[in-house]
Design an enzyme around this catalytic site. Structure first.
Site, short mmCIF file in Angstrom:
data_model
loop_
_atom_site.label_atom_id
_atom_site.label_comp_id
_atom_site.label_asym_id
_atom_site.label_seq_id
_atom_site.Cartn_x
_atom_site.Cartn_y
_atom_site.Cartn_z
N ASN A 150 0.86 -1.20 0.00
CA ASN A 150 0.00 0.00 0.00
C ASN A 150 0.89 1.24 0.00
O ASN A 150 1.86 1.32 0.76
CB ASN A 150 -0.90 -0.06 1.24
CG ASN A 150 -1.88 1.11 1.32
OD1 ASN A 150 -1.49 2.28 1.31
ND2 ASN A 150 -3.16 0.79 1.42
N CYS B 66 -6.65 8.50 2.84
CA CYS B 66 -6.33 8.61 4.27
C CYS B 66 -6.93 9.88 4.84
O CYS B 66 -6.64 10.98 4.36
CB CYS B 66 -4.83 8.61 4.52
SG CYS B 66 -4.50 8.70 6.30
N GLY C 205 -14.90 -3.81 9.25
CA GLY C 205 -15.57 -4.51 10.34
C GLY C 205 -15.64 -6.01 10.23
O GLY C 205 -16.47 -6.65 10.89
N GLY D 226 -9.25 -6.00 9.18
CA GLY D 226 -8.55 -4.83 9.70
C GLY D 226 -8.45 -4.82 11.21
O GLY D 226 -7.73 -5.62 11.82
C1 LIG Z 1 -5.03 1.97 13.25
C2 LIG Z 1 -5.40 1.98 11.79
C3 LIG Z 1 -4.46 2.37 10.85
C4 LIG Z 1 -4.78 2.39 9.50
N1 LIG Z 1 -3.83 2.74 8.58
C5 LIG Z 1 -4.12 2.68 7.25
C6 LIG Z 1 -3.10 2.95 6.29
O1 LIG Z 1 -1.94 3.22 6.60
N2 LIG Z 1 -3.44 2.88 4.97
C7 LIG Z 1 -4.71 2.56 4.55
O2 LIG Z 1 -4.95 2.49 3.33
N3 LIG Z 1 -5.69 2.28 5.46
C8 LIG Z 1 -5.41 2.34 6.77
N4 LIG Z 1 -6.39 2.03 7.70
C9 LIG Z 1 -7.74 1.65 7.23
C10 LIG Z 1 -7.89 0.13 7.17
O3 LIG Z 1 -6.99 -0.42 6.24
C11 LIG Z 1 -9.34 -0.27 6.81
O4 LIG Z 1 -9.66 0.26 5.54
C12 LIG Z 1 -10.36 0.21 7.82
O5 LIG Z 1 -9.85 0.14 9.13
C13 LIG Z 1 -11.67 -0.57 7.76
O6 LIG Z 1 -11.46 -1.92 8.07
P1 LIG Z 1 -11.71 -2.52 9.58
O7 LIG Z 1 -13.06 -1.99 10.01
O8 LIG Z 1 -11.71 -4.00 9.39
O9 LIG Z 1 -10.61 -2.03 10.43
C14 LIG Z 1 -6.09 2.02 9.06
C15 LIG Z 1 -7.03 1.62 10.03
C16 LIG Z 1 -6.70 1.59 11.37
C17 LIG Z 1 -7.75 1.15 12.37
#
Ligand SMILES: Cc1cc2nc3c(=O)[nH]c(=O)nc-3n(C[C@H](O)[C@H](O)[C@H](O)COP(=O)(O)O)c2cc1C
Length: 312
Positions: A103, A134, A253, A274
Protein backbone atom coordinates in the site's frame (compact mmCIF):
# COMPACT_ATOMS: atom_id res chain seq x y z
CA UNK A 1 -5.46 -31.75 -1.37
CA UNK A 2 -8.28 -34.18 -2.21
CA UNK A 3 -10.61 -33.46 -5.10
CA UNK A 4 -13.34 -32.76 -2.53
CA UNK A 5 -11.43 -29.96 -0.85
CA UNK A 6 -13.21 -26.72 -1.75
CA UNK A 7 -11.17 -24.32 -3.87
CA UNK A 8 -10.41 -21.00 -2.21
CA UNK A 9 -8.18 -19.41 -4.85
CA UNK A 10 -9.31 -16.19 -6.51
CA UNK A 11 -7.90 -13.91 -9.15
CA UNK A 12 -7.98 -10.37 -7.83
CA UNK A 13 -7.43 -8.17 -10.87
CA UNK A 14 -4.49 -10.25 -12.12
CA UNK A 15 -3.15 -11.10 -8.66
CA UNK A 16 -3.40 -14.83 -7.99
CA UNK A 17 -4.42 -15.26 -4.35
CA UNK A 18 -4.44 -18.72 -2.75
CA UNK A 19 -7.53 -17.62 -0.86
CA UNK A 20 -9.54 -14.39 -0.86
CA UNK A 21 -8.30 -13.16 2.52
CA UNK A 22 -5.81 -10.38 3.11
CA UNK A 23 -5.33 -7.89 5.93
CA UNK A 24 -6.22 -4.19 5.88
CA UNK A 25 -3.33 -1.78 5.49
CA UNK A 26 -2.21 -0.23 8.76
CA UNK A 27 -3.66 -2.94 10.98
CA UNK A 28 -1.02 -5.62 10.37
CA UNK A 29 2.24 -3.69 10.33
CA UNK A 30 4.56 -5.15 7.72
CA UNK A 31 3.55 -8.75 8.45
CA UNK A 32 6.50 -9.79 10.60
CA UNK A 33 4.82 -8.39 13.72
CA UNK A 34 2.17 -11.13 13.43
CA UNK A 35 4.46 -14.03 12.58
CA UNK A 36 4.38 -15.35 16.15
CA UNK A 37 0.62 -15.95 15.81
CA UNK A 38 0.47 -17.77 12.45
CA UNK A 39 2.28 -18.25 9.16
CA UNK A 40 1.37 -15.07 7.29
CA UNK A 41 2.09 -16.81 3.97
CA UNK A 42 -1.14 -18.76 4.52
CA UNK A 43 -3.12 -15.62 3.73
CA UNK A 44 -4.16 -14.78 0.20
CA UNK A 45 -1.86 -11.76 0.58
CA UNK A 46 -0.30 -9.54 3.20
CA UNK A 47 -1.25 -5.90 2.65
CA UNK A 48 1.40 -3.71 4.23
CA UNK A 49 1.07 -0.39 6.07
CA UNK A 50 0.91 2.63 3.72
CA UNK A 51 4.44 3.68 2.88
CA UNK A 52 5.48 7.12 1.74
CA UNK A 53 8.76 8.16 0.14
CA UNK A 54 10.08 9.62 3.39
CA UNK A 55 9.43 8.08 6.84
CA UNK A 56 6.60 9.70 8.81
CA UNK A 57 6.19 9.95 12.59
CA UNK A 58 2.41 10.34 12.37
CA UNK A 59 0.17 12.48 14.59
CA UNK A 60 0.53 13.26 18.28
CA UNK A 61 -1.16 10.91 20.80
CA UNK A 62 -3.85 10.16 21.78
CA UNK A 63 -4.46 8.91 18.27
CA UNK A 64 -6.48 5.75 18.84
CA UNK A 65 -9.64 5.55 20.96
CA UNK A 66 -12.34 2.93 21.36
CA UNK A 67 -15.93 3.79 20.51
CA UNK A 68 -19.05 1.61 20.64
CA UNK A 69 -18.30 -1.35 18.33
CA UNK A 70 -15.49 0.58 16.72
CA UNK A 71 -12.08 2.22 16.79
CA UNK A 72 -11.40 5.84 16.02
CA UNK A 73 -7.86 6.43 14.75
CA UNK A 74 -5.82 9.38 13.64
CA UNK A 75 -2.44 7.67 13.30
CA UNK A 76 -1.46 10.00 10.48
CA UNK A 77 0.39 7.48 8.33
CA UNK A 78 3.30 6.72 10.60
CA UNK A 79 5.58 4.53 8.49
CA UNK A 80 9.20 3.57 7.90
CA UNK A 81 9.47 5.15 4.44
CA UNK A 82 10.33 3.54 1.12
CA UNK A 83 14.03 2.74 1.67
CA UNK A 84 13.59 0.96 4.99
CA UNK A 85 10.54 -0.83 3.61
CA UNK A 86 12.67 -2.18 0.76
CA UNK A 87 15.72 -3.09 2.85
CA UNK A 88 14.12 -4.26 6.12
CA UNK A 89 10.47 -5.23 5.60
CA UNK A 90 10.19 -6.81 2.16
CA UNK A 91 12.99 -9.39 2.61
CA UNK A 92 11.13 -11.03 5.49
CA UNK A 93 7.89 -11.36 3.51
CA UNK A 94 9.79 -12.65 0.47
CA UNK A 95 11.62 -15.22 2.57
CA UNK A 96 8.29 -16.40 3.95
CA UNK A 97 6.93 -16.57 0.37
CA UNK A 98 4.02 -14.34 1.31
CA UNK A 99 2.10 -12.61 -1.47
CA UNK A 100 2.61 -8.87 -1.00
CA UNK A 101 0.10 -6.10 -1.67
CA UNK A 102 2.14 -2.96 -1.01
CA UNK A 103 0.00 0.00 0.00
CA UNK A 104 1.42 3.39 -1.00
CA UNK A 105 0.72 6.98 -0.06
CA UNK A 106 2.03 10.15 -1.71
CA UNK A 107 1.47 13.89 -1.78
CA UNK A 108 1.29 14.14 -5.57
CA UNK A 109 0.83 11.84 -8.57
CA UNK A 110 4.62 11.98 -9.03
CA UNK A 111 5.23 10.63 -5.54
CA UNK A 112 2.87 7.73 -6.16
CA UNK A 113 4.58 6.93 -9.45
CA UNK A 114 8.02 7.02 -7.82
CA UNK A 115 6.83 4.57 -5.17
CA UNK A 116 5.17 2.28 -7.73
CA UNK A 117 8.21 2.24 -10.02
CA UNK A 118 10.63 1.43 -7.23
CA UNK A 119 8.43 -1.32 -5.81
CA UNK A 120 8.16 -2.92 -9.23
CA UNK A 121 11.83 -2.60 -10.16
CA UNK A 122 12.92 -4.00 -6.76
CA UNK A 123 10.36 -6.84 -7.07
CA UNK A 124 9.08 -5.73 -3.69
CA UNK A 125 5.36 -6.15 -4.39
CA UNK A 126 3.01 -8.54 -6.18
CA UNK A 127 0.35 -5.84 -6.39
CA UNK A 128 0.05 -2.20 -5.46
CA UNK A 129 -2.75 -0.64 -3.47
CA UNK A 130 -2.79 3.14 -3.73
CA UNK A 131 -4.27 4.76 -0.65
CA UNK A 132 -6.13 7.75 -2.07
CA UNK A 133 -8.24 8.01 1.04
CA UNK A 134 -6.33 8.61 4.27
CA UNK A 135 -8.41 10.97 6.42
CA UNK A 136 -5.64 11.80 8.88
CA UNK A 137 -3.03 13.85 7.05
CA UNK A 138 -3.41 17.60 7.02
CA UNK A 139 -0.56 18.43 4.71
CA UNK A 140 -2.30 17.03 1.66
CA UNK A 141 -4.87 18.87 -0.43
CA UNK A 142 -5.80 18.21 -4.04
CA UNK A 143 -5.81 20.92 -6.68
CA UNK A 144 -9.60 20.71 -6.83
CA UNK A 145 -9.79 21.54 -3.12
CA UNK A 146 -11.04 18.15 -1.98
CA UNK A 147 -9.51 17.01 1.29
CA UNK A 148 -9.01 13.43 0.14
CA UNK A 149 -7.95 12.56 -3.38
CA UNK A 150 -10.71 10.00 -3.66
CA UNK A 151 -13.39 12.59 -2.86
CA UNK A 152 -12.81 14.04 -6.32
CA UNK A 153 -13.38 11.97 -9.48
CA UNK A 154 -11.04 14.26 -11.46
CA UNK A 155 -8.29 13.71 -8.91
CA UNK A 156 -8.86 9.94 -8.96
CA UNK A 157 -8.55 9.96 -12.75
CA UNK A 158 -5.35 12.01 -12.61
CA UNK A 159 -3.65 10.02 -9.85
CA UNK A 160 -4.72 6.59 -11.12
CA UNK A 161 -3.67 7.31 -14.71
CA UNK A 162 -0.25 8.40 -13.47
CA UNK A 163 0.28 5.31 -11.33
CA UNK A 164 -1.11 3.06 -14.07
CA UNK A 165 1.45 4.41 -16.53
CA UNK A 166 4.23 3.70 -14.02
CA UNK A 167 3.60 0.03 -13.29
CA UNK A 168 2.40 -3.20 -14.85
CA UNK A 169 1.72 -4.71 -11.43
CA UNK A 170 -1.93 -5.25 -10.53
CA UNK A 171 -3.10 -1.86 -9.28
CA UNK A 172 -5.86 -1.41 -6.70
CA UNK A 173 -7.22 1.96 -5.68
CA UNK A 174 -8.35 2.34 -2.07
CA UNK A 175 -11.34 4.65 -1.85
CA UNK A 176 -12.94 6.66 0.89
CA UNK A 177 -16.53 6.00 1.97
CA UNK A 178 -16.88 9.70 2.78
CA UNK A 179 -18.73 10.50 -0.45
CA UNK A 180 -22.34 10.82 -1.61
CA UNK A 181 -22.27 7.99 -4.14
CA UNK A 182 -19.47 5.38 -4.10
CA UNK A 183 -20.21 4.30 -7.68
CA UNK A 184 -18.73 7.51 -9.11
CA UNK A 185 -15.22 7.29 -7.60
CA UNK A 186 -15.18 3.52 -8.22
CA UNK A 187 -16.00 4.04 -11.90
CA UNK A 188 -13.36 6.78 -12.13
CA UNK A 189 -10.71 4.35 -10.84
CA UNK A 190 -11.82 1.74 -13.37
CA UNK A 191 -11.83 4.24 -16.24
CA UNK A 192 -8.29 5.31 -15.36
CA UNK A 193 -6.99 1.76 -15.62
CA UNK A 194 -7.11 0.33 -12.10
CA UNK A 195 -7.29 -3.47 -11.87
CA UNK A 196 -9.42 -3.34 -8.74
CA UNK A 197 -10.69 -1.14 -5.94
CA UNK A 198 -10.50 -1.55 -2.18
CA UNK A 199 -13.64 -0.52 -0.28
CA UNK A 200 -13.74 0.98 2.31
CA UNK A 201 -11.23 3.12 4.16
CA UNK A 202 -12.44 4.57 7.46
CA UNK A 203 -15.52 6.75 7.97
CA UNK A 204 -14.82 10.21 9.37
CA UNK A 205 -15.79 10.54 13.01
CA UNK A 206 -15.01 12.20 16.33
CA UNK A 207 -15.49 11.61 20.04
CA UNK A 208 -15.48 14.09 22.95
CA UNK A 209 -14.51 13.58 26.59
CA UNK A 210 -17.44 15.23 28.35
CA UNK A 211 -15.54 15.69 31.65
CA UNK A 212 -12.73 17.70 30.10
CA UNK A 213 -14.78 18.92 27.11
CA UNK A 214 -11.80 18.04 24.98
CA UNK A 215 -11.74 15.92 21.85
CA UNK A 216 -10.59 12.40 22.62
CA UNK A 217 -8.14 12.53 19.71
CA UNK A 218 -5.43 15.20 19.53
CA UNK A 219 -6.27 15.39 15.83
CA UNK A 220 -9.93 16.06 16.88
CA UNK A 221 -11.23 14.08 13.88
CA UNK A 222 -10.34 10.50 13.04
CA UNK A 223 -11.35 7.51 10.98
CA UNK A 224 -13.89 5.03 12.33
CA UNK A 225 -13.31 1.32 11.74
CA UNK A 226 -14.51 -1.96 13.21
CA UNK A 227 -17.88 -3.74 13.35
CA UNK A 228 -19.69 -0.39 13.62
CA UNK A 229 -18.95 0.32 9.95
CA UNK A 230 -19.60 -3.14 8.51
CA UNK A 231 -23.16 -2.58 7.21
CA UNK A 232 -22.04 0.65 5.52
CA UNK A 233 -19.10 -1.13 3.91
CA UNK A 234 -21.17 -4.10 2.72
CA UNK A 235 -23.67 -1.70 1.12
CA UNK A 236 -20.88 0.22 -0.61
CA UNK A 237 -19.37 -2.99 -1.98
CA UNK A 238 -22.80 -4.03 -3.24
CA UNK A 239 -23.35 -0.62 -4.86
CA UNK A 240 -19.94 -0.67 -6.54
CA UNK A 241 -20.14 -4.31 -7.66
CA UNK A 242 -23.28 -3.60 -9.64
CA UNK A 243 -21.53 -1.08 -11.90
CA UNK A 244 -17.89 -2.21 -11.99
CA UNK A 245 -16.18 -4.69 -14.29
CA UNK A 246 -13.03 -4.74 -12.11
CA UNK A 247 -12.99 -6.71 -8.83
CA UNK A 248 -13.30 -5.37 -5.29
CA UNK A 249 -11.45 -6.01 -2.02
CA UNK A 250 -14.13 -5.61 0.64
CA UNK A 251 -13.12 -4.29 4.03
CA UNK A 252 -14.79 -2.80 7.07
CA UNK A 253 -15.57 -4.51 10.34
CA UNK A 254 -14.80 -8.09 9.34
CA UNK A 255 -14.48 -10.16 12.51
CA UNK A 256 -15.01 -13.74 11.29
CA UNK A 257 -15.83 -15.89 8.27
CA UNK A 258 -19.53 -15.00 8.40
CA UNK A 259 -18.80 -11.29 8.13
CA UNK A 260 -16.26 -11.91 5.35
CA UNK A 261 -18.93 -13.90 3.51
CA UNK A 262 -21.26 -10.91 3.62
CA UNK A 263 -18.73 -8.99 1.51
CA UNK A 264 -18.20 -11.86 -0.93
CA UNK A 265 -21.94 -12.37 -1.35
CA UNK A 266 -22.33 -8.62 -1.94
CA UNK A 267 -19.83 -8.88 -4.81
CA UNK A 268 -16.30 -8.56 -3.38
CA UNK A 269 -13.70 -10.92 -4.88
CA UNK A 270 -11.40 -10.64 -1.85
CA UNK A 271 -11.69 -9.31 1.70
CA UNK A 272 -9.35 -7.71 4.17
CA UNK A 273 -9.45 -8.08 7.92
CA UNK A 274 -8.55 -4.83 9.70
CA UNK A 275 -9.15 -3.72 13.29
CA UNK A 276 -10.06 -7.26 14.37
CA UNK A 277 -6.37 -8.24 14.18
CA UNK A 278 -5.74 -5.96 17.20
CA UNK A 279 -8.21 -7.99 19.27
CA UNK A 280 -7.38 -11.41 17.86
CA UNK A 281 -4.02 -11.44 16.04
CA UNK A 282 -4.80 -14.59 14.02
CA UNK A 283 -8.28 -13.36 13.02
CA UNK A 284 -7.43 -13.25 9.31
CA UNK A 285 -6.23 -16.84 9.28
CA UNK A 286 -9.34 -17.92 11.18
CA UNK A 287 -11.38 -16.33 8.40
CA UNK A 288 -9.53 -18.47 5.82
CA UNK A 289 -10.36 -21.61 7.81
CA UNK A 290 -13.94 -20.49 8.35
CA UNK A 291 -14.48 -19.93 4.63
CA UNK A 292 -13.27 -23.46 3.89
CA UNK A 293 -15.64 -24.82 6.56
CA UNK A 294 -18.55 -22.85 5.09
CA UNK A 295 -17.94 -24.21 1.58
CA UNK A 296 -17.71 -27.74 2.87
CA UNK A 297 -20.81 -27.37 5.01
CA UNK A 298 -22.81 -26.06 2.04
CA UNK A 299 -21.32 -28.48 -0.51
CA UNK A 300 -19.93 -25.63 -2.63
CA UNK A 301 -16.76 -26.68 -4.51
CA UNK A 302 -15.34 -23.23 -5.30
CA UNK A 303 -15.38 -19.90 -3.44
CA UNK A 304 -15.86 -18.10 -6.75
CA UNK A 305 -19.43 -19.42 -6.75
CA UNK A 306 -20.12 -17.25 -3.70
CA UNK A 307 -18.92 -13.96 -5.19
CA UNK A 308 -21.94 -11.73 -5.84
CA UNK A 309 -24.28 -14.61 -5.04
CA UNK A 310 -26.56 -12.78 -2.62
CA UNK A 311 -30.15 -13.69 -3.41
CA UNK A 312 -32.13 -10.46 -3.13
C1 LIG B 1 -5.03 1.97 13.25
C2 LIG B 1 -5.40 1.98 11.79
C3 LIG B 1 -4.46 2.37 10.85
C4 LIG B 1 -4.78 2.39 9.50
N1 LIG B 1 -3.83 2.74 8.58
C5 LIG B 1 -4.12 2.68 7.25
C6 LIG B 1 -3.10 2.95 6.29
O1 LIG B 1 -1.94 3.22 6.60
N2 LIG B 1 -3.44 2.88 4.97
C7 LIG B 1 -4.71 2.56 4.55
O2 LIG B 1 -4.95 2.49 3.33
N3 LIG B 1 -5.69 2.28 5.46
C8 LIG B 1 -5.41 2.34 6.77
N4 LIG B 1 -6.39 2.03 7.70
C9 LIG B 1 -7.74 1.65 7.23
C10 LIG B 1 -7.89 0.13 7.17
O3 LIG B 1 -6.99 -0.42 6.24
C11 LIG B 1 -9.34 -0.27 6.81
O4 LIG B 1 -9.66 0.26 5.54
C12 LIG B 1 -10.36 0.21 7.82
O5 LIG B 1 -9.85 0.14 9.13
C13 LIG B 1 -11.67 -0.57 7.76
O6 LIG B 1 -11.46 -1.92 8.07
P1 LIG B 1 -11.71 -2.52 9.58
O7 LIG B 1 -13.06 -1.99 10.01
O8 LIG B 1 -11.71 -4.00 9.39
O9 LIG B 1 -10.61 -2.03 10.43
C14 LIG B 1 -6.09 2.02 9.06
C15 LIG B 1 -7.03 1.62 10.03
C16 LIG B 1 -6.70 1.59 11.37
C17 LIG B 1 -7.75 1.15 12.37
Amino acid sequence: MTSNTPKLAVNMGGLEMKNPVTVASGTFGYGEEFAQYFDVALLGAVTTKSISIKPRAGNKPPRLVETPAGLLNAIGLQNVGLERFLSQKVPYLRKKKATIIANIYGYSPEEYTTLAERLESEEAADAIEANLSCPNVHDARTASGAVLVSQSCEAILEYTRAIRAATKLPLFIKLTPNVMNIQEPALAAEEAGADGVCLINTLLGMAINTETRRPRLTNVVGGLSGPAIRPVAVKMVWDAARVLRIPIIGTGGITDAASALEFLLAGATAVSVGSMSFRQPDAAYRVVQGLADYLERHGIPDINQIIGAMQA
